[in-house]
Write a protein that holds these residues in place. Structure first.
Motif, PDB file in Angstrom:
ATOM      1  N   LEU A  94       5.986  -1.639   3.229  1.00  0.00           N
ATOM      2  CA  LEU A  94       4.550  -1.380   3.207  1.00  0.00           C
ATOM      3  C   LEU A  94       4.231  -0.015   3.811  1.00  0.00           C
ATOM      4  CD1 LEU A  94       1.707  -2.509   2.598  1.00  0.00           C
ATOM      5  CD2 LEU A  94       1.698  -3.392   4.935  1.00  0.00           C
ATOM      6  N   ILE A  95       4.896   0.335   4.901  1.00  0.00           N
ATOM      7  CA  ILE A  95       4.690   1.644   5.532  1.00  0.00           C
ATOM      8  C   ILE A  95       5.118   2.757   4.583  1.00  0.00           C
ATOM      9  CG2 ILE A  95       5.498   3.156   7.392  1.00  0.00           C
ATOM     10  CD1 ILE A  95       5.543   0.641   9.179  1.00  0.00           C
ATOM     11  N   LEU A  96       6.261   2.602   3.913  1.00  0.00           N
ATOM     12  CA  LEU A  96       6.733   3.623   2.980  1.00  0.00           C
ATOM     13  C   LEU A  96       5.791   3.785   1.790  1.00  0.00           C
ATOM     14  CD1 LEU A  96      10.574   2.923   2.997  1.00  0.00           C
ATOM     15  CD2 LEU A  96       9.358   4.826   4.084  1.00  0.00           C
ATOM     16  N   VAL A  97       5.294   2.679   1.247  1.00  0.00           N
ATOM     17  CA  VAL A  97       4.370   2.747   0.110  1.00  0.00           C
ATOM     18  C   VAL A  97       3.077   3.445   0.526  1.00  0.00           C
ATOM     19  CG1 VAL A  97       2.907   1.331  -1.397  1.00  0.00           C
ATOM     20  CG2 VAL A  97       5.330   0.803  -1.138  1.00  0.00           C
ATOM     21  N   LEU A  98       2.551   3.115   1.696  1.00  0.00           N
ATOM     22  CA  LEU A  98       1.340   3.765   2.169  1.00  0.00           C
ATOM     23  C   LEU A  98       1.557   5.262   2.400  1.00  0.00           C
ATOM     24  CD1 LEU A  98      -0.130   1.094   4.606  1.00  0.00           C
ATOM     25  CD2 LEU A  98      -0.998   1.773   2.365  1.00  0.00           C
ATOM     26  N   VAL A 158       3.608   7.215   0.706  1.00  0.00           N
ATOM     27  CA  VAL A 158       3.635   7.852  -0.621  1.00  0.00           C
ATOM     28  C   VAL A 158       2.222   7.968  -1.180  1.00  0.00           C
ATOM     29  CG1 VAL A 158       4.387   7.519  -3.006  1.00  0.00           C
ATOM     30  CG2 VAL A 158       5.996   7.176  -1.138  1.00  0.00           C
ATOM     31  N   VAL A 159       1.409   6.926  -1.010  1.00  0.00           N
ATOM     32  CA  VAL A 159       0.036   6.952  -1.514  1.00  0.00           C
ATOM     33  C   VAL A 159      -0.771   8.049  -0.826  1.00  0.00           C
ATOM     34  CG1 VAL A 159      -2.134   5.639  -1.562  1.00  0.00           C
ATOM     35  CG2 VAL A 159      -0.003   4.557  -2.254  1.00  0.00           C
ATOM     36  N   VAL A 160      -0.647   8.171   0.484  1.00  0.00           N
ATOM     37  CA  VAL A 160      -1.385   9.206   1.215  1.00  0.00           C
ATOM     38  C   VAL A 160      -0.919  10.593   0.792  1.00  0.00           C
ATOM     39  CG1 VAL A 160      -1.724  10.203   3.513  1.00  0.00           C
ATOM     40  CG2 VAL A 160      -1.984   7.758   3.170  1.00  0.00           C
ATOM     41  N   LYS A 161       0.370  10.758   0.547  1.00  0.00           N
ATOM     42  CA  LYS A 161       0.887  12.059   0.111  1.00  0.00           C
ATOM     43  C   LYS A 161       0.365  12.414  -1.273  1.00  0.00           C
ATOM     44  CE  LYS A 161       5.123  14.681  -0.337  1.00  0.00           C
ATOM     45  NZ  LYS A 161       6.566  14.671  -0.257  1.00  0.00           N
ATOM     46  N   LYS A 162       0.269  11.428  -2.168  1.00  0.00           N
ATOM     47  CA  LYS A 162      -0.228  11.674  -3.520  1.00  0.00           C
ATOM     48  C   LYS A 162      -1.721  11.970  -3.534  1.00  0.00           C
ATOM     49  CE  LYS A 162       3.426  10.902  -6.065  1.00  0.00           C
ATOM     50  NZ  LYS A 162       4.009  11.879  -6.931  1.00  0.00           N
ATOM     51  N   MET A 163      -2.467  11.493  -2.556  1.00  0.00           N
ATOM     52  CA  MET A 163      -3.911  11.691  -2.533  1.00  0.00           C
ATOM     53  C   MET A 163      -4.285  13.148  -2.291  1.00  0.00           C
ATOM     54  SD  MET A 163      -5.230   8.270  -0.609  1.00  0.00           S
ATOM     55  CE  MET A 163      -6.805   8.959  -0.239  1.00  0.00           C
ATOM     56  N   ARG A 164      -3.416  13.925  -1.705  1.00  0.00           N
ATOM     57  CA  ARG A 164      -3.675  15.341  -1.410  1.00  0.00           C
ATOM     58  C   ARG A 164      -5.004  15.512  -0.694  1.00  0.00           C
ATOM     59  NH1 ARG A 164      -1.670  18.479  -6.833  1.00  0.00           N
ATOM     60  NH2 ARG A 164       0.405  17.602  -6.851  1.00  0.00           N
TER      61      ARG A 164
END
Length: 133
Positions: free
Chosen positions: A43-47, A49-55
Motif C-alpha cells: 500500500l505504501i509503494l502504490v501510494l 507511485v500515485v503521488v509521483k505520477k500526480m506531479r
C-alpha cells in the motif's frame, strides 16, 4: 466496591468454588502477520507511485519564475509565456525538447489570476458542448 467483593467473592471462596481461570492469550499466526505486513508495504509503494505520477506543483511559491500563459498547439506540444525576473520569454515545449522562440522586448501585462469555482467552469464547458451540437 468493597461491599460487592465481600458479598460475592468471599462466599464463593468459602464454598470451595474457584473463580474462572483467565483466558490464555491468543496464538500469533505468523502467516497472517506476515501477510498483513506485506499488504501495508505494498500500500505504501502504490501510494508513492500515485503521488509521483500526480506531479504536484512546487509548493515553495518561487516568484522569480512564473508561467504566465500557455497555449496547446498539439497533443503534447504547447507555447508557454514565462516570466523570469523582469523578462518574459516565449518558449516552445514538446515532448522531447524545450526551445526559446522569442524574448519579448516589452513585457505583456500579467492577466488577473482568478479561479472560477467548479460549477461555473462546468457550466461553461456544457454550454460550449451544446453550442457545438
Amino acid at each position: 466496591m468493597f461491599r460487592f467483593v465481600t458479598l460475592t467473592l468471599i462466599p464463593l471462596l468459602m464454598a470451595g468454588l474457584s473463580l474462572p481461570a483467565m483466558a490464555a492469550p491468543p496464538e500469533i499466526n505468523m502467516t497472517t502477520t506476515f501477510a498483513s505486513l506485506m499488504l501495508v508495504v505494498m500500500l505504501i509503494l502504490v501510494l508513492a507511485v500515485v503521488v509521483k505520477k500526480m506531479r504536484l506543483p512546487n509548493l515553495q511559491g518561487d516568484s522569480s519564475l512564473k508561467v504566465i500563459k500557455q497555449i496547446p498547439v498539439g497533443q503534447k506540444e504547447r507555447i508557454v509565456l514565462v516570466q523570469v525576473g523582469d523578462e518574459q520569454l516565449l518558449v516552445g515545449v514538446t515532448q522531447h525538447n524545450i526551445s526559446l522562440l522569442n524574448k519579448l522586448d516589452t513585457p505583456l501585462a500579467e492577466p488577473e489570476m482568478e479561479r472560477p469555482d467548479f460549477a461555473s467552469q462546468l457550466g461553461k464547458l456544457l454550454k460550449n458542448d451544446m453550442n457545438k451540437q
